[in-house]
Design an enzyme around this catalytic site. Structure first.
Site, PDB file in Angstrom:
ATOM      1  N   SER A 138      15.882  -7.112 -16.871  1.00  0.00           N
ATOM      2  CA  SER A 138      15.533  -6.567 -15.563  1.00  0.00           C
ATOM      3  C   SER A 138      16.788  -6.307 -14.750  1.00  0.00           C
ATOM      4  O   SER A 138      17.886  -6.749 -15.092  1.00  0.00           O
ATOM      5  CB  SER A 138      14.630  -7.545 -14.806  1.00  0.00           C
ATOM      6  OG  SER A 138      15.378  -8.681 -14.389  1.00  0.00           O
ATOM      7  N   LYS A 139      16.612  -5.599 -13.642  1.00  0.00           N
ATOM      8  CA  LYS A 139      17.731  -5.330 -12.733  1.00  0.00           C
ATOM      9  C   LYS A 139      18.307  -6.635 -12.195  1.00  0.00           C
ATOM     10  O   LYS A 139      19.510  -6.768 -11.991  1.00  0.00           O
ATOM     11  CB  LYS A 139      17.265  -4.434 -11.594  1.00  0.00           C
ATOM     12  CG  LYS A 139      18.362  -4.116 -10.577  1.00  0.00           C
ATOM     13  CD  LYS A 139      17.830  -3.264  -9.440  1.00  0.00           C
ATOM     14  CE  LYS A 139      18.907  -3.001  -8.407  1.00  0.00           C
ATOM     15  NZ  LYS A 139      19.399  -4.219  -7.762  1.00  0.00           N
ATOM     16  N   ARG A 140      17.438  -7.609 -11.960  1.00  0.00           N
ATOM     17  CA  ARG A 140      17.891  -8.910 -11.443  1.00  0.00           C
ATOM     18  C   ARG A 140      18.892  -9.560 -12.386  1.00  0.00           C
ATOM     19  O   ARG A 140      19.829 -10.229 -11.961  1.00  0.00           O
ATOM     20  CB  ARG A 140      16.699  -9.848 -11.214  1.00  0.00           C
ATOM     21  CG  ARG A 140      15.895  -9.509  -9.975  1.00  0.00           C
ATOM     22  CD  ARG A 140      14.868 -10.582  -9.675  1.00  0.00           C
ATOM     23  NE  ARG A 140      13.896 -10.706 -10.758  1.00  0.00           N
ATOM     24  CZ  ARG A 140      12.813  -9.947 -10.882  1.00  0.00           C
ATOM     25  NH1 ARG A 140      12.572  -9.003  -9.990  1.00  0.00           N
ATOM     26  NH2 ARG A 140      11.968 -10.115 -11.875  1.00  0.00           N
TER      27      ARG A 140
END
Length: 508
Positions: free
Chosen positions: A265-267
């Site tokens: 994910s972007k996180r």
């Protein structure tokens, strides 16, 4: 089915313009591209924008620019033209409506008027509720209402959806080129929404099937997250009587977090300091800026090479591939079923390797604007000389300036730790003598300086390390850098002596 079997290979990449393109989508597009090129087929670029609520301005242009940078070329589609258009789903409403009406007329779909509140109430009433053969008879739809009631509600402007009628008790076979034969019981499938009257647009499920059929797509290569949809798509092909033209499926493994479990994910990128988008993205709503591989300094060919080996293994020890080599060797049967860990450090390694492969002139062209941006006026030739000495020490072009600035700007201060360790009580005296030796050298090339200085050190009985470490500190300001005579040859006699004398004056 391949071209050899009589049908031209046609694949598609069909993103939704709901934001920046995730690197997992780039990998999917790349695998489609390699497969199409290997079979001398076509790659179609389609925009799936049927979810009007999630449309983000600028996303479509961002996606096209990403592939332009990466060198992934489409044969037809949005902005590329072609005979199967339009390629933007929002422009194909009339086409989809025709096929919705066909399913309704054939009794393979039905109209449902349930409101969001009614659906939520049913979910609270029935644990693990899904709209299917066991529940559809208790809902407000054309299966439980008379035709007159249905017609009246539609005439009065009540919003509705069209749901696919999934028959229970069937085995649905999905042949996957990566996972083999996948068999699903139809009982676990729900009656998916195919069309919404609110915006008169189909959902992904219907639009995707109709477009793939009409655009003669031969292979659907997509991410593993779409595998649960495959049985429904098989049933839809059957419902339309299109079994003979159904594309072959291949579901690619997920991209996983570099550490821990779960999907990338972007996180994860924010947390570990790597990009998950090909280009920098400016969110038009929040104003948030997300980093991109391009802006971080990656070469597009390094990104391609890195992504190609996430979930695909050529079966050899080879790691460095040109695009042509990837096209030649790519084989869907060598794709993994298990998720591929996104080891971003390997991407950095690839970038370093491609840096080494590039000519000094290529890297200098990229480094020159950084040099100029730091207020230095110099020639391309001198930038190239610095690149030649230093490019093997960095992973990205932007990392050159902190290591190389001393070539262009004399040090204004000297690293404290290096001074304590390398500047002895006799260093000033030794460097004063060295300055006199250098002053007398006419040929200031490496070959002209080195033997003269080495002979002087030997004759004086000095320790070479003492002299050279202090010499480096004086010219560079820290105890790092390439060979000393490479540095002095680049700087020239005047600048070398100037830096030497200033260090003697400052450090004493």
């Amino acid at each position: 089915m391949t071209e050899k079997e009589g049908k031209r290979v046609r694949v598609r990449f069909a993103p939704s313009p709901t934001g920046p393109l995730h690197i997992g989508g780039v990998r999917t597009a790349l695998f489609n591209y390699l497969f199409a090129r290997q079979h001398k087929g076509d790659m179609v670029f389609r925009i799936e924008d049927t979810d009007s609520n999630r449309f983000v301005p600028g996303a479509e242009e961002y996606i096209i620019e990403s592939f332009r940078w990466l060198g992934i070329k489409f044969d037809e589609g949005v902005s590329f033209g072609g005979q199967y258009g339009p390629y933007r789903q929002s422009e194909r409403r009339a086409i989809y409506k025709k096929y919705v009406d066909q399913l309704l007329a054939d009794g393979k779909a039905y109209i449902a008027f349930d409101t969001p509140e009614e659906l939520e109430a049913k979910r609270n009433e029935i644990k693990n509720f899904q709209y299917d053969a066991s529940t559809r008879q208790m809902m407000r739809n054309s299966l439980t209402m008379s035709k007159e009631e249905v017609d009246e509600l539609i005439a009065d402007g009540h919003q509705y959806v069209v749901r696919f009628l999934v028959q229970p008790g069937e085995e649905v076979h999905v042949h996957d080129l990566i996972r083999g034969e996948v068999v699903i019981k139809s009982n676990i499938l729900d009656d998916k929404v195919l069309f919404k009257s609110a915006d008169e647009l189909p959902t992904y499920h219907l639009a995707n099937i109709v477009d793939d059929h009409l655009m003669e797509i031969s292979h659907v290569i997509r991410g593993e997250e779409w595998l649960p949809s495959a049985p429904l798509h098989v049933l839809l092909y059957r419902a339309f009587g299109w079994e003979d033209t159904m594309p072959q499926f291949a579901h690619l493994p997920l991209l996983l977090k570099p550490d821990g479990k779960g999907k990338l994910s972007k996180r994860d990128g924010d947390r570990l300091g790597f990009p998950v988008f090909p280009l920098e993205w400016h969110d038009p709503k929040s104003g948030e800026v997300s980093n991109g591989f391009r802006e971080q300094g990656y070469f597009p060919e390094a990104v391609i090479n890195f992504l190609a080996l996430l979930g695909w293994n050529p079966g050899t020890e080879q790691e460095m591939f040109t695009m042509d080599e990837l096209i030649e060797q790519f084989d869907l049967s060598k794709c993994s079923k298990a998720g591929a860990r996104f080891a971003f450090e390997k991407g950095i390694w690839f970038n370093h390797e491609y840096m080494l492969q590039k000519s000094d002139d290529e890297v200098a062209m990229l480094f020159a604007p950084i040099v100029a941006g730091n207020g230095v006026e110099t020639t391309q030739e001198r930038v190239q000389q610095v690149v030649h000495m230093m490019k093997d020490r960095v992973n990205f072009v932007k990392e050159l300036w902190p290591l190389c600035s001393f070539f262009f700007i004399p040090p204004t201060e000297y690293d404290e730790k290096t001074v304590k360790k390398r500047w002895k009580e006799f260093s000033a005296q030794q460097l004063t003598e060295l300055a006199e030796v250098l002053e007398g050298i006419d040929d200031f090339s490496v070959e002209g300086q080195e033997p003269v200085v080495m002979k002087w050190v030997e004759e004086k009985g000095y320790k070479l390390g003492d002299v050279m470490n202090a010499f480096r500190l004086a010219l560079v300001g820290i105890g790092k850098g390439p060979g000393m005579f490479d540095i002095t040859a680049f700087l020239g006699k005047k600048e070398t002596l100037s830096r030497l004398r200033r260090a003697i004056e400052v450090l004493g």
